[in-house]
Design an enzyme around this catalytic site. Structure first.
Site, PDB file in Angstrom:
ATOM      1  N   TYR A  50      51.357  38.144  15.190  1.00 47.96           N
ATOM      2  CA  TYR A  50      50.335  38.826  15.407  1.00 47.96           C
ATOM      3  C   TYR A  50      49.017  38.876  14.330  1.00 47.96           C
ATOM      4  O   TYR A  50      49.610  38.418  13.114  1.00 47.96           O
ATOM      5  CB  TYR A  50      50.445  40.252  15.294  1.00 47.96           C
ATOM      6  CG  TYR A  50      50.528  41.111  16.474  1.00 47.96           C
ATOM      7  CD1 TYR A  50      49.176  41.150  17.142  1.00 47.96           C
ATOM      8  CD2 TYR A  50      51.558  41.603  17.081  1.00 47.96           C
ATOM      9  CE1 TYR A  50      49.090  41.614  18.502  1.00 47.96           C
ATOM     10  CE2 TYR A  50      51.563  42.363  18.272  1.00 47.96           C
ATOM     11  CZ  TYR A  50      50.578  42.289  19.107  1.00 47.96           C
ATOM     12  OH  TYR A  50      50.311  42.609  20.408  1.00 47.96           O
ATOM     13  N   GLU A  52      45.831  40.096  14.308  1.00 50.30           N
ATOM     14  CA  GLU A  52      44.562  40.836  14.747  1.00 50.30           C
ATOM     15  C   GLU A  52      43.687  40.767  13.767  1.00 50.30           C
ATOM     16  O   GLU A  52      43.949  41.139  12.464  1.00 50.30           O
ATOM     17  CB  GLU A  52      45.031  42.336  15.058  1.00 50.30           C
ATOM     18  CG  GLU A  52      45.384  42.541  16.499  1.00 50.30           C
ATOM     19  CD  GLU A  52      45.933  43.924  16.595  1.00 50.30           C
ATOM     20  OE1 GLU A  52      45.583  44.758  15.722  1.00 50.30           O
ATOM     21  OE2 GLU A  52      46.227  44.307  17.819  1.00 50.30           O
ATOM     22  N   ASP A 196      26.435  29.549  30.015  1.00 54.14           N
ATOM     23  CA  ASP A 196      28.193  29.345  30.246  1.00 54.14           C
ATOM     24  C   ASP A 196      28.277  28.006  30.546  1.00 54.14           C
ATOM     25  O   ASP A 196      28.243  27.559  31.649  1.00 54.14           O
ATOM     26  CB  ASP A 196      28.505  30.667  31.155  1.00 54.14           C
ATOM     27  CG  ASP A 196      29.998  30.383  31.423  1.00 54.14           C
ATOM     28  OD1 ASP A 196      30.589  29.228  30.885  1.00 54.14           O
ATOM     29  OD2 ASP A 196      30.542  31.111  32.458  1.00 54.14           O
ATOM     30  N   THR A 222      34.783  27.637  28.366  1.00 56.24           N
ATOM     31  CA  THR A 222      36.351  27.422  28.263  1.00 56.24           C
ATOM     32  C   THR A 222      36.562  26.327  27.477  1.00 56.24           C
ATOM     33  O   THR A 222      35.582  25.602  27.105  1.00 56.24           O
ATOM     34  CB  THR A 222      36.935  27.179  29.771  1.00 56.24           C
ATOM     35  OG1 THR A 222      36.328  25.971  30.244  1.00 56.24           O
ATOM     36  CG2 THR A 222      36.587  28.352  30.711  1.00 56.24           C
ATOM     37  N   LYS A 225      38.310  22.844  30.313  1.00 64.23           N
ATOM     38  CA  LYS A 225      38.044  21.811  31.423  1.00 64.23           C
ATOM     39  C   LYS A 225      37.337  20.388  30.864  1.00 64.23           C
ATOM     40  O   LYS A 225      38.256  19.821  30.333  1.00 64.23           O
ATOM     41  CB  LYS A 225      36.781  22.578  31.990  1.00 64.23           C
ATOM     42  CG  LYS A 225      37.104  23.803  32.724  1.00 64.23           C
ATOM     43  CD  LYS A 225      36.268  24.757  33.383  1.00 64.23           C
ATOM     44  CE  LYS A 225      36.948  25.916  33.837  1.00 64.23           C
ATOM     45  NZ  LYS A 225      35.811  26.931  34.475  1.00 64.23           N
ATOM     46  N   ARG A 231      44.256  26.166  27.769  1.00 63.41           N
ATOM     47  CA  ARG A 231      43.440  27.127  28.463  1.00 63.41           C
ATOM     48  C   ARG A 231      42.952  28.188  27.287  1.00 63.41           C
ATOM     49  O   ARG A 231      43.579  28.857  26.496  1.00 63.41           O
ATOM     50  CB  ARG A 231      44.391  27.831  29.354  1.00 63.41           C
ATOM     51  CG  ARG A 231      45.331  26.763  30.103  1.00 63.41           C
ATOM     52  CD  ARG A 231      45.828  27.686  31.516  1.00 63.41           C
ATOM     53  NE  ARG A 231      44.517  27.905  32.420  1.00 63.41           N
ATOM     54  CZ  ARG A 231      43.822  26.960  33.040  1.00 63.41           C
ATOM     55  NH1 ARG A 231      44.339  25.739  33.134  1.00 63.41           N
ATOM     56  NH2 ARG A 231      43.004  27.119  33.875  1.00 63.41           N
TER      57      ARG A 231
HETATM   58  C1  PLP Z   1      35.902  28.092  34.781  1.00 68.75           C
HETATM   59  C2  PLP Z   1      34.757  29.106  34.605  1.00 68.75           C
HETATM   60  C3  PLP Z   1      34.996  30.257  33.536  1.00 68.75           C
HETATM   61  C4  PLP Z   1      36.182  30.955  33.522  1.00 68.75           C
HETATM   62  O1  PLP Z   1      37.219  30.536  32.985  1.00 68.75           O
HETATM   63  P1  PLP Z   1      38.453  31.188  32.970  1.00 68.75           P
HETATM   64  O2  PLP Z   1      39.267  30.582  31.777  1.00 68.75           O
HETATM   65  O3  PLP Z   1      39.187  30.884  33.948  1.00 68.75           O
HETATM   66  O4  PLP Z   1      38.478  32.671  32.803  1.00 68.75           O
HETATM   67  C5  PLP Z   1      33.775  30.917  33.306  1.00 68.75           C
HETATM   68  N1  PLP Z   1      32.668  30.573  33.811  1.00 68.75           N
HETATM   69  C6  PLP Z   1      32.193  29.366  34.366  1.00 68.75           C
HETATM   70  C7  PLP Z   1      31.113  28.644  34.638  1.00 68.75           C
HETATM   71  C8  PLP Z   1      33.514  28.720  34.899  1.00 68.75           C
HETATM   72  O5  PLP Z   1      33.410  27.500  35.644  1.00 68.75           O
END
Ligand code: PLP
Length: 413
Positions: A50, A52, A196, A222, A225, A231
């Site tokens: 942990y 936190e 985002d 994220t 990607k 992840r």
């Molecule tokens: C993939 C994605 C997310 C979310 O990601 P997770 O890790 O699956 O929660 C958020 N915003 C956009 C634009 C995405 O393409």
């Protein structure tokens, strides 16, 4: 005891999955293959503890090395995106978005975004998501002609709704995002800009896509990607007050203990992304996407907005054959060893379970070493699989050829 000895059932399924990944072409735009180094950090003793709190301010003893690991992750993230503050603890992109919302808005506050059907993400106000349960979303639109962001619509919505936040950044948008335009509109109505960049983070880090800074007040992403890490999620800002609010809204606002093995893996991935090789990788992703787009257009497919500027494209299948649905084509391609996902196209007349489109991306196959010249082969596989839809033997034959082709491009181990 090894996993094989301790739990042969899971070990066998993992071995099968590894083979599946090795013998198929991964064209899902949101997926990638991480390095051995990232995987080592993610599957490590760091899962045991942990931590936190934040570096130097933990609620548990024994965090000496965790503090150093998280500080490295933060420093590298800041360097990578050229900003002042980073929170590396969000468990995922959706968690990062929730924490960012909590930092910028009170429950009931309004925001505007692109809706899910037009290329947005479910965490941008889909009705079953916390973003719509606790906040009030409204949506701007794509221009029906160009199928790109319609800034007149953004401005009109912003003036009508007077949102606290204007959200940009998408899950299925093949074009460059003009962050400066969003900021201009936000300033006109006194809103904050949240970008985002989950999909394009790797391209931004490499300088291939314009940075959301200095236009965005808060940037979320994220890490798994185009950024090619474990992840996870990440939140960035240049604003000291917003940073404080973000830290509070991640912990204790919406999470407990951070996944420190994943934080370490993020640090490793950010380290990789800072190297010059990553820039070449990101550039190749975009070259491959353009080459694949051109090859598909040459075969009679229509691409939403006419092409791509980034790592992904949205294929409107109806131009090839009006009967084709995204669901059927996704299934046919999978039988042929080509992994993709069905996706709605603008003003799709079919429901989300069917759709008329397919989303394809090049981050994962670029990691495997495919180049522009290979995209003609990939497009040919795709078109043959589409034509062989429903023909089990025909698809199995292509599956064999795809597996053979994949042997030329080993996974990063
Ligand atoms: C993939 C994605 C997310 C979310 O990601 P997770 O890790 O699956 O929660 C958020 N915003 C956009 C634009 C995405 O393409």
């Amino acid at each position: 005891m090894t996993l094989q000895e301790a739990d042969p059932q899971i070990a066998e399924l993992m071995a099968k999955e590894q083979h599946r990944q090795e013998s198929t072409l991964e064209l899902i735009a949101s997926e990638n293959h991480v390095s051995r180094a990232v995987m080592e950090a993610a599957g490590s003793v760091l899962t045991n503890k942990y931590a936190e709190g934040y570096p130097g301010k933990r609620y548990y003893g024994g965090c000496q090395f965790y503090d150093q690991i998280e500080t490295l992750a933060i420093d590298r993230a800041k360097q990578l995106f050229d900003c002042k503050y980073a929170n590396v603890q969000p468990h995922s992109g959706a968690n990062a978005n929730l924490a960012a919302f909590m930092a910028m808005m009170q429950p009931g506050d309004r925001f505007i975004s692109l809706n899910l059907a037009s290329g947005g993400h479910l965490s941008h106000g889909m009705k079953l998501n916390t973003s719509a349960i606790f906040y009030k979303p409204a949506h701007y639109e794509l221009d029906p002609k160009t199928e790109t962001i319609d800034f007149d619509s953004v401005r009109a919505k912003a003036q009508e709704i007077k949102p606290r936040v204007i959200l940009c950044g998408y899950s299925a948008y093949p074009r460059t995002i003009d962050f400066a335009q969003f900021r201009k509109i936000a300033d006109e109505v006194g809103a904050l800009v949240m970008a985002d960049i989950a999909h394009i983070a790797g391209l931004v880090a490499a300088g291939i896509h314009p940075s959301p800074f200095p236009h965005a007040h808060v940037v979320t992403t994220t890490t798994h990607k185009t950024l090619r890490g474990p992840r996870g999620g990440l939140i960035l800002t240049n604003d000291e007050e917003l940073n404080k609010a973000i830290n509070r809204s991640v912990f204790p606002g919406s999470q407990g203990g951070p996944l420190m093995h994943i934080v370490a893996a993020k640090a490793v991935a950010f380290g990789e992304s800072l190297r010059p090789e990553f820039k070449s990788y990101a550039r190749q992703i975009v070259k491959n996407a353009k080459a694949l787009a051109d090859a598909l257009i040459a075969k009679g497919y229509r691409l939403v907005s006419g092409g791509t500027d980034n790592h992904l494209m949205l294929v409107d299948l109806r131009a090839r054959n009006a009967e084709l649905t995204g669901a059927d084509v996704e299934k046919a391609l999978e039988a042929a060893g080509i992994i993709s996902n069905k996706n709605g196209v603008p003003n799709d007349t079919r429901p989300p379970t069917q759709t008329s489109g397919l989303r394809l991306g090049t981050p994962a196959i670029t990691t495997r070493g495919l180049k522009e010249a290979d995209m003609a082969t990939v497009a040919a596989f795709i078109d043959r699989a589409v034509l062989a839809k429903g023909n089990t033997d025909g698809l199995a034959k292509i599956r064999g050829e795809v597996a053979e082709f994949c042997k030329k491009f080993p996974m990063p181990h």
